[in-house]
Scaffold this active site. Structure first.
Site, PDB file in Angstrom:
ATOM      1  N   GLY A  12     -19.445   3.211  13.361  1.00  0.00           N
ATOM      2  CA  GLY A  12     -18.957   4.592  13.124  1.00  0.00           C
ATOM      3  C   GLY A  12     -17.608   4.902  14.682  1.00  0.00           C
ATOM      4  CE  LYS A  16     -15.704   5.274   9.083  1.00  0.00           C
ATOM      5  NZ  LYS A  16     -16.346   4.731  10.180  1.00  0.00           N
ATOM      6  CE  LYS A  18      -3.027   3.183  10.388  1.00  0.00           C
ATOM      7  NZ  LYS A  18      -1.938   1.750  11.490  1.00  0.00           N
ATOM      8  N   GLY A  40     -16.488  12.009  11.582  1.00  0.00           N
ATOM      9  CA  GLY A  40     -15.447  12.980  11.676  1.00  0.00           C
ATOM     10  C   GLY A  40     -14.132  11.766  11.801  1.00  0.00           C
ATOM     11  NE  ARG A 142     -40.770  13.318  -3.453  1.00  0.00           N
ATOM     12  CZ  ARG A 142     -42.287  13.141  -3.943  1.00  0.00           C
ATOM     13  NH1 ARG A 142     -42.681  13.013  -4.522  1.00  0.00           N
ATOM     14  NH2 ARG A 142     -42.453  12.786  -2.406  1.00  0.00           N
ATOM     15  CD  GLN A 222     -22.325   9.316   8.936  1.00  0.00           C
ATOM     16  OE1 GLN A 222     -22.465   8.764   7.999  1.00  0.00           O
ATOM     17  NE2 GLN A 222     -21.376  10.382   9.929  1.00  0.00           N
ATOM     18  CB  THR A 237     -26.834   8.741  11.033  1.00  0.00           C
ATOM     19  OG1 THR A 237     -26.579  10.202   9.844  1.00  0.00           O
ATOM     20  CG2 THR A 237     -25.987   7.891   9.717  1.00  0.00           C
ATOM     21  NE  ARG A 303     -16.033   7.985  19.294  1.00  0.00           N
ATOM     22  CZ  ARG A 303     -14.380   7.902  18.941  1.00  0.00           C
ATOM     23  NH1 ARG A 303     -13.523   7.788  19.030  1.00  0.00           N
ATOM     24  NH2 ARG A 303     -14.633   9.282  17.877  1.00  0.00           N
TER      25      ARG A 303
END
Ligand code: IMP
Length: 429
Positions: A12, A16, A18, A40, A142, A222, A237, A303
């Site tokens: 992640g 992406k 941009k 984000g 469900r 991600q 995730t 990060r």
């Protein structure tokens, strides 16, 4: 070519947003297919900065139909806020369509996300606390509520009253006070009113667009190694960031995908817990973090940083059946005398042939490094491959060789203009 999937090829945050923004200029549809506001995206247009969590980055183009697909987990409160924030800066945006199949993130999901994380003690996943895991848990169990149900007041009342009884029992187990039905229902009825005009069938809309040869861009969120099935489980995730997720989360079939691009940084980052074989916990890692401003868009967390992991990237190219790579942030590595990349892993002195599956298999896994001369200078002003220093070009060639995948696009800075297309046949610009 009319259909293009863009995915994160690492953990992640590969920039992406941009690339989707650049390619979105030529797209007629930009579609998100998995995840929610745990994602984000930062898009920089001139002096303006836009931060997106739910809206596809392509919404900035008024001609674009921006779709939130059925594979998503949508927090209505965040969606309304994000829409208002974006409209305040840009009154003319694209047309929003939200799939009635997308699942609704409700306040009990967020509460349970936090309470379950606390209960995990030292085995925390490091979630974004946005309620994504518990929302997808309800989907699989469900008992989830879908956007198509949220916007029907009577259906929503009935569904919520059933589900909330169970959720309040769960909250009580954690010693948390119950959520009041009337307050929750009234608040979310307000969001439903705002969002109702956007909730429309997406499957036929997209299938028709594909049939008519319209340009459809699928915007992954991600990254591959956060995928529920293909990531470093359980440190993942709860959805499907891989390219296959684009079909699952939209109703467009696999034979209708023309090209898949995997966005990867020239180095590696990860937020949250879990394996990160090339992580650097030393001054070099700090330097990459500093030069790359590597702090989470959603949570602001620093990060974890390291050199490029080509063993992981090679695996990612296969899982996503990548047509090409988009190599980003090569400018961030400028100024290092030497750069490194892991070409494979070893364990107990043996070369590992496969990418470890279960988390215990990662114990004792070591990266095997190749060291190359670094580069310097004004990388951001490069507008063709030839403008880059020879050592940077060698690095790009090395990535292509090691992954057996061509670099289709190079990103040399955050602005739209700082983009070099090397393989126009794999994209539509
Ligand atoms: P969740 O998606 O909030 O449940 O978090 C699960 C894991 O995925 C955590 O390690 C998060 O840090 C990570 N994660 C979720 N969304 C993103 C993202 O957009 N970029 C990077 N990591 C993410």
């Amino acid at each position: 070519m009319s259909t293009l999937v863009i995915i994160g090829a690492q953990w992640g945050d590969e920039a992406k947003g941009k690339i989707v923004d650049v390619l979105g200029a030529e797209a007629e549809f930009v579609v998100r297919y998995s995840g929610g506001n745990n994602a984000g995206h930062t898009v920089i247009v001139g002096d303006e900065e836009f931060k997106f969590h739910l809206l596809p980055a392509g919404i900035l183009y008024p001609h674009v139909v921006a779709v939130l697909g059925g594979g998503m987990a949508v927090c209505p409160r965040s969606l309304v806020e994000e829409l208002d924030r974006t409209l305040a800066k840009r009154p003319e945006i694209g047309t929003l369509v939200v799939s009635p199949a997308a699942h609704v993130v409700l306040p009990y999901h967020k509460l349970l996300d936090q309470l379950e994380e606390e209960a995990r003690g030292s085995n925390k996943i490091g979630t974004t606390s946005r309620g994504i895991g518990p929302c997808y848990t309800d989907k699989v169990q469900r008992t989830g509520i879908r956007m198509g149900e949220l916007v029907e007041p009577n259906v929503f009342r009935e569904r919520l009253s059933d589900v909330l009884k169970v959720k309040n029992q769960l909250l009580a187990m954690f010693g948390h006070p119950p959520i009041d039905f009337n307050a929750l229902y009234t608040e979310y009825l307000g969001y439903a009113e705002r969002l109702r005009p956007y909730v429309k069938d997406c499957e036929l809309l997209l299938q028709t667009a594909v049939k008519e040869g319209k340009r459809v861009l699928f915007e992954g969120a991600q990254g591959t190694f956060l995928d529920l099935d293909h990531g470093t489980y359980p440190y993942v995730t709860s959805s499907h960031p891989v390219s296959g997720g684009a079909c699952l989360g939209t109703g467009v079939g696999p034979r209708d995908i023309d090209s898949v691009l995997g966005v990867c940084k020239a180095y590696t980052t990860r937020v949250g817990s879990g394996p990160l074989p090339t992580e650097l916990t030393d001054a070099v890692g700090d330097r990459i973090r500093g030069q790359g401003h590597e702090y989470g868009t959603t949570t602001g967390r620093p990060r974890r940083c390291g050199w490029l992991d080509l063993a992981a990237l090679r695996h990612s190219c296969r899982i996503n059946s990548l047509s090409g790579l988009v190599l980003t942030r090569i400018d961030v590595l400028a100024g290092f005398d030497e750069v490194r990349a892991a070409t494979h892993y070893s364990k107990d002195g043996q070369k590992l042939a496969h990418f470890p599956c279960c988390v215990h298999e990662w114990e004792g896994v070591e990266p095997v490094w190749t060291t190359m001369p670094g580069w310097d200078g004004d990388i951001r002003s490069a507008r063709s491959l030839e403008d880059l220093p020879q050592s940077a070009r060698n690095y790009i060639r090395f990535v292509e060789e090691q992954t057996e995948t061509p670099v289709a696009i190079l990103s040399v800075g955050p602005d739209r203009a700082e983009t070099i297309v090397l393989r126009p046949d794999l994209v539509w610009i």
